[in-house]
Design an enzyme around this catalytic site. Structure first.
Site, PDB file in Angstrom:
ATOM      1  N   SER A  22      36.420  32.272  25.305  1.00  0.00           N
ATOM      2  CA  SER A  22      37.326  33.307  26.094  1.00  0.00           C
ATOM      3  C   SER A  22      37.070  34.476  25.523  1.00  0.00           C
ATOM      4  O   SER A  22      37.689  35.476  26.089  1.00  0.00           O
ATOM      5  CB  SER A  22      38.657  32.595  25.849  1.00  0.00           C
ATOM      6  OG  SER A  22      39.146  32.900  24.780  1.00  0.00           O
ATOM      7  N   ASN A 109      46.937  29.361  17.380  1.00  0.00           N
ATOM      8  CA  ASN A 109      47.876  29.007  18.603  1.00  0.00           C
ATOM      9  C   ASN A 109      48.884  30.151  18.549  1.00  0.00           C
ATOM     10  O   ASN A 109      49.238  30.502  19.703  1.00  0.00           O
ATOM     11  CB  ASN A 109      48.383  27.797  18.261  1.00  0.00           C
ATOM     12  CG  ASN A 109      47.365  26.510  18.375  1.00  0.00           C
ATOM     13  OD1 ASN A 109      46.210  27.007  18.860  1.00  0.00           O
ATOM     14  ND2 ASN A 109      47.710  25.339  17.814  1.00  0.00           N
ATOM     15  N   HIS A 155      62.234  43.375  64.694  1.00  0.00           N
ATOM     16  CA  HIS A 155      61.249  42.504  65.593  1.00  0.00           C
ATOM     17  C   HIS A 155      60.171  43.504  65.784  1.00  0.00           C
ATOM     18  O   HIS A 155      59.431  42.960  66.876  1.00  0.00           O
ATOM     19  CB  HIS A 155      61.744  41.915  66.617  1.00  0.00           C
ATOM     20  CG  HIS A 155      63.054  41.161  66.465  1.00  0.00           C
ATOM     21  ND1 HIS A 155      63.089  39.773  66.162  1.00  0.00           N
ATOM     22  CD2 HIS A 155      64.219  41.530  66.487  1.00  0.00           C
ATOM     23  CE1 HIS A 155      64.180  39.158  65.957  1.00  0.00           C
ATOM     24  NE2 HIS A 155      65.199  40.258  66.101  1.00  0.00           N
ATOM     25  N   SER A 276      33.548  54.366  58.982  1.00  0.00           N
ATOM     26  CA  SER A 276      32.914  53.188  59.580  1.00  0.00           C
ATOM     27  C   SER A 276      31.331  53.632  59.512  1.00  0.00           C
ATOM     28  O   SER A 276      31.190  54.554  59.602  1.00  0.00           O
ATOM     29  CB  SER A 276      33.368  52.653  60.862  1.00  0.00           C
ATOM     30  OG  SER A 276      32.279  51.998  61.464  1.00  0.00           O
ATOM     31  N   LYS A 282      35.903  56.836  63.116  1.00  0.00           N
ATOM     32  CA  LYS A 282      36.903  55.948  62.808  1.00  0.00           C
ATOM     33  C   LYS A 282      37.371  56.500  61.207  1.00  0.00           C
ATOM     34  O   LYS A 282      36.508  57.018  60.568  1.00  0.00           O
ATOM     35  CB  LYS A 282      36.542  54.547  62.315  1.00  0.00           C
ATOM     36  CG  LYS A 282      36.094  53.530  63.417  1.00  0.00           C
ATOM     37  CD  LYS A 282      37.261  53.320  64.300  1.00  0.00           C
ATOM     38  CE  LYS A 282      38.237  52.320  63.254  1.00  0.00           C
ATOM     39  NZ  LYS A 282      37.691  50.988  63.448  1.00  0.00           N
ATOM     40  N   ASN A 284      39.757  54.835  58.493  1.00  0.00           N
ATOM     41  CA  ASN A 284      40.220  53.541  58.169  1.00  0.00           C
ATOM     42  C   ASN A 284      41.182  53.390  57.000  1.00  0.00           C
ATOM     43  O   ASN A 284      41.079  53.926  56.063  1.00  0.00           O
ATOM     44  CB  ASN A 284      39.371  52.318  57.970  1.00  0.00           C
ATOM     45  CG  ASN A 284      38.517  52.175  59.364  1.00  0.00           C
ATOM     46  OD1 ASN A 284      39.075  52.269  60.426  1.00  0.00           O
ATOM     47  ND2 ASN A 284      37.229  51.845  59.300  1.00  0.00           N
ATOM     48  N   GLU A 289      45.318  48.578  53.388  1.00  0.00           N
ATOM     49  CA  GLU A 289      44.877  47.130  53.756  1.00  0.00           C
ATOM     50  C   GLU A 289      44.589  46.401  52.537  1.00  0.00           C
ATOM     51  O   GLU A 289      44.990  45.079  52.254  1.00  0.00           O
ATOM     52  CB  GLU A 289      43.621  47.192  54.598  1.00  0.00           C
ATOM     53  CG  GLU A 289      43.683  47.819  55.924  1.00  0.00           C
ATOM     54  CD  GLU A 289      42.733  47.763  56.734  1.00  0.00           C
ATOM     55  OE1 GLU A 289      42.180  47.159  57.496  1.00  0.00           O
ATOM     56  OE2 GLU A 289      42.017  49.026  56.395  1.00  0.00           O
ATOM     57  N   TYR A 316      50.471  23.051  21.874  1.00  0.00           N
ATOM     58  CA  TYR A 316      49.226  23.812  22.394  1.00  0.00           C
ATOM     59  C   TYR A 316      48.250  22.774  22.915  1.00  0.00           C
ATOM     60  O   TYR A 316      47.995  21.685  22.337  1.00  0.00           O
ATOM     61  CB  TYR A 316      48.475  24.682  21.215  1.00  0.00           C
ATOM     62  CG  TYR A 316      47.300  25.369  21.703  1.00  0.00           C
ATOM     63  CD1 TYR A 316      47.244  26.409  22.417  1.00  0.00           C
ATOM     64  CD2 TYR A 316      46.071  24.769  21.657  1.00  0.00           C
ATOM     65  CE1 TYR A 316      46.125  27.057  22.972  1.00  0.00           C
ATOM     66  CE2 TYR A 316      44.881  25.447  22.367  1.00  0.00           C
ATOM     67  CZ  TYR A 316      45.014  26.714  22.808  1.00  0.00           C
ATOM     68  OH  TYR A 316      44.178  27.199  23.337  1.00  0.00           O
ATOM     69  N   GLN A 321      44.212  28.291  27.660  1.00  0.00           N
ATOM     70  CA  GLN A 321      43.416  29.600  27.479  1.00  0.00           C
ATOM     71  C   GLN A 321      43.072  30.152  28.763  1.00  0.00           C
ATOM     72  O   GLN A 321      42.647  31.306  28.836  1.00  0.00           O
ATOM     73  CB  GLN A 321      41.964  29.111  26.644  1.00  0.00           C
ATOM     74  CG  GLN A 321      40.981  30.009  26.595  1.00  0.00           C
ATOM     75  CD  GLN A 321      39.650  29.474  25.672  1.00  0.00           C
ATOM     76  OE1 GLN A 321      39.957  29.111  24.750  1.00  0.00           O
ATOM     77  NE2 GLN A 321      38.660  29.436  26.433  1.00  0.00           N
TER      78      GLN A 321
HETATM   79  N1  ARG Z   1      40.943  30.557  22.249  1.00  0.00           N
HETATM   80  C1  ARG Z   1      42.274  29.974  22.242  1.00  0.00           C
HETATM   81  C2  ARG Z   1      43.110  30.292  23.450  1.00  0.00           C
HETATM   82  O1  ARG Z   1      42.773  31.253  24.025  1.00  0.00           O
HETATM   83  C3  ARG Z   1      43.114  30.134  21.019  1.00  0.00           C
HETATM   84  C4  ARG Z   1      43.765  29.060  20.553  1.00  0.00           C
HETATM   85  C5  ARG Z   1      42.827  28.075  19.965  1.00  0.00           C
HETATM   86  N2  ARG Z   1      43.664  27.015  19.527  1.00  0.00           N
HETATM   87  C6  ARG Z   1      43.088  25.725  19.300  1.00  0.00           C
HETATM   88  N3  ARG Z   1      43.685  24.703  19.005  1.00  0.00           N
HETATM   89  N4  ARG Z   1      41.886  25.398  19.855  1.00  0.00           N
HETATM   90  O2  ARG Z   1      44.025  29.605  23.694  1.00  0.00           O
END
Ligand code: ARG
Length: 457
Positions: A22, A109, A155, A276, A282, A284, A289, A316, A321
């Site tokens: 992540s 966590n 309307h 355009s 044009k 736009n 939008e 958790y 994630q």
């Molecule tokens: N990268 C994890 C997340 O974003 C962090 C927590 C990971 N915890 C674990 N028990 N693997 O949620």
């Protein structure tokens, strides 16, 4: 060897690393992660779990990691998995053994839950500022162009004459409710999970309230399991963002319609329009939008966040994630859309004559005739019928209300008197609507003053 490598002999597959990292999105909250660690280290030192020298080494080391992340000198690789492990690994490289003590009495966590809440708090502040700016620009617009007569629509058919200011204010009030929702959500976001550990708390004599205070949280999440498992505050922020985007999108839709040649009520400034590639003439309304389109994107985030959590047992689970991939995007998109809407309104040209022309040759004052009779004591239902038959009378002759004379009116109802024709004047029809929240200018001015005190601009 990863930070959790003790009980493993091999490591995750390369594909698993790419699948599970992540880090790429966590980097958005690197500052918050480091803030959390600094506060945690300070608290650990205060309660005697770290020596002063260790505390100082950790804080100085974290400052260096932060600087290296900003300068790009530290570009963590994805085998570090997430921002928490990346920061701790680099810290330990820099300061050695004390780095390994930082994780006492916490887990990733509670760390990730803390980082996300800190990130959200910052964005809530930004979003609220953007909303104030938007409301301010709308109020300025009410004051500069609001006294323009236009048809109020139902309307998308012309309904009754109103001042443009009345219409703009309707949107401004919706945005002020978005601010209320934001302030309310903040109460639940503003709680520190740090020190919850994996879910069960810790045997160490930590001071969670102190960490919360150091991080500027209003309080703590009371239950350690809830602290790491709860995501309802995220769903709430996404939900209010989706509502806000809906409000913005309705306004954007009007700007799209109003800027067509058919309506021609407004001209959007060049900085928010595009041309355009094939049709040279044009111009736009792309910004409007895109606000409309991005509303759909933010709506999707709400569904994603709700459904990724709905079957999760406490506490958790790694599923969690996935939250920031959509939440960050939804919140940033909302902030950018509010800002773009402010820009559209700041540069807009209101074609006052075109608004007022749209009132001509139609029967927008039909309600006026009914109200005239109702004021004379005729039941409104009957009065409505009489006014309707006057519309029919005019239409049958290919005329509009300008063809009405006193004898014609009296033919339709005996209560019509000399002053009835005065009621068929647009501005006085609008100005008669002085009931609370009505379109009369006095009511518009009252609301502008009220909203200005709410937003303090
Ligand atoms: N990268 C994890 C997340 O974003 C962090 C927590 C990971 N915890 C674990 N028990 N693997 O949620």
């Amino acid at each position: 060897m990863s930070l959790w490598g003790g009980r493993f002999s091999g490591g995750p597959a390369e594909e698993m690393l790419r699948f599970s990292e992540s880090l790429s999105v966590d980097l958005e909250m690197a500052v918050e992660d480091i803030q959390g660690s600094v506060a945690h280290a300070t608290m650990l030192e205060e309660v005697g779990l770290l020596t002063a020298a260790e505390g100082t080494a950790i804080r100085d080391g974290l400052a260096q990691v932060a600087a290296e992340l900003v300068s790009g000198d530290f570009q963590p690789s994805i085998d570090l998995e997430d921002i928490h492990m990346a920061v701790e690994t680099r810290l330990t490289e820099i300061i050695g053994e004390p780095g390994g003590k930082l994780h006492t009495a916490r887990s990733r966590n509670d760390q990730v839950a803390t980082d996300m809440r800190l990130w959200l708090k910052g964005r809530i502040r930004l979003l609220d500022g953007e909303l104030c700016r938007l409301i301010g620009v709308l109020l300025d617009r009410v004051e500069s162009d609001g006294r323009t007569l236009m048809p109020g629509f139902t309307h998308l058919q012309r309904g009754q004459p109103i001042w443009l200011g009345h219409h703009i204010l309707a949107h401004a009030w919706a945005f002020s409710r978005d601010r209320e929702r934001l302030a309310d959500a903040l109460k639940r976001v503003d709680r520190s999970p740090l020190g919850a550990g994996a879910m069960a708390g810790t045997p160490h004599p930590i001071d969670r309230r102190r960490t919360a205070e150091l991080l500027g949280f209003a309080g703590i999440v009371e239950n350690a399991m809830d602290a790491v498992a709860a995501r309802d505050h995220q769903q709430e922020v996404a939900g209010l963002s989706a509502i806000l985007m809906t409000n913005l999108s309705r306004m954007a839709e009007e700007l799209v319609i109003w800027s067509t040649k058919e309506f021609d009520f407004v001209r959007l400034s060049e900085d928010v329009t595009t041309g355009s590639s094939i049709m040279p003439q044009k111009r736009n309304p792309d910004a409007a939008e895109l606000v409309r389109g991005k509303a759909g994107r933010v709506h999707g985030a709400v569904t994603a966040l709700l459904s990724m959590v709905k079957n999760l047992p406490l506490a958790y689970n790694r599923d969690l994630q996935e939250d920031r991939f959509v939440l960050f995007d939804a919140v940033e998109t909302t902030i950018a859309s509010v800002s773009m809407t402010t820009r559209m309104w700041a540069g807009l040209t209101v074609k006052r004559d075109r608004y007022t022309e749209a009132l001509k040759g139609d029967f927008l004052l039909a309600t006026e005739l009914a109200d005239y009779l109702a004021a004379k004591g005729v039941p409104f239902r009957d009065a409505h019928h009489v006014s309707g038959s006057l519309v029919k009378w005019c239409e049958a002759r290919g005329e509009n209300f300008s063809a009405l004379t006193l004898p014609v009116l009296q033919e339709h109802h005996a209560e019509f008197g000399e002053d009835a024709l005065d009621w068929l004047e647009l501005e006085s029809a609008v100005e008669r609507r002085t009931s609370l929240g009505g379109t009369a200018w006095s009511e518009i001015a009252r609301q502008v003053a009220l909203l200005r005190t709410v937003i303090q601009v």
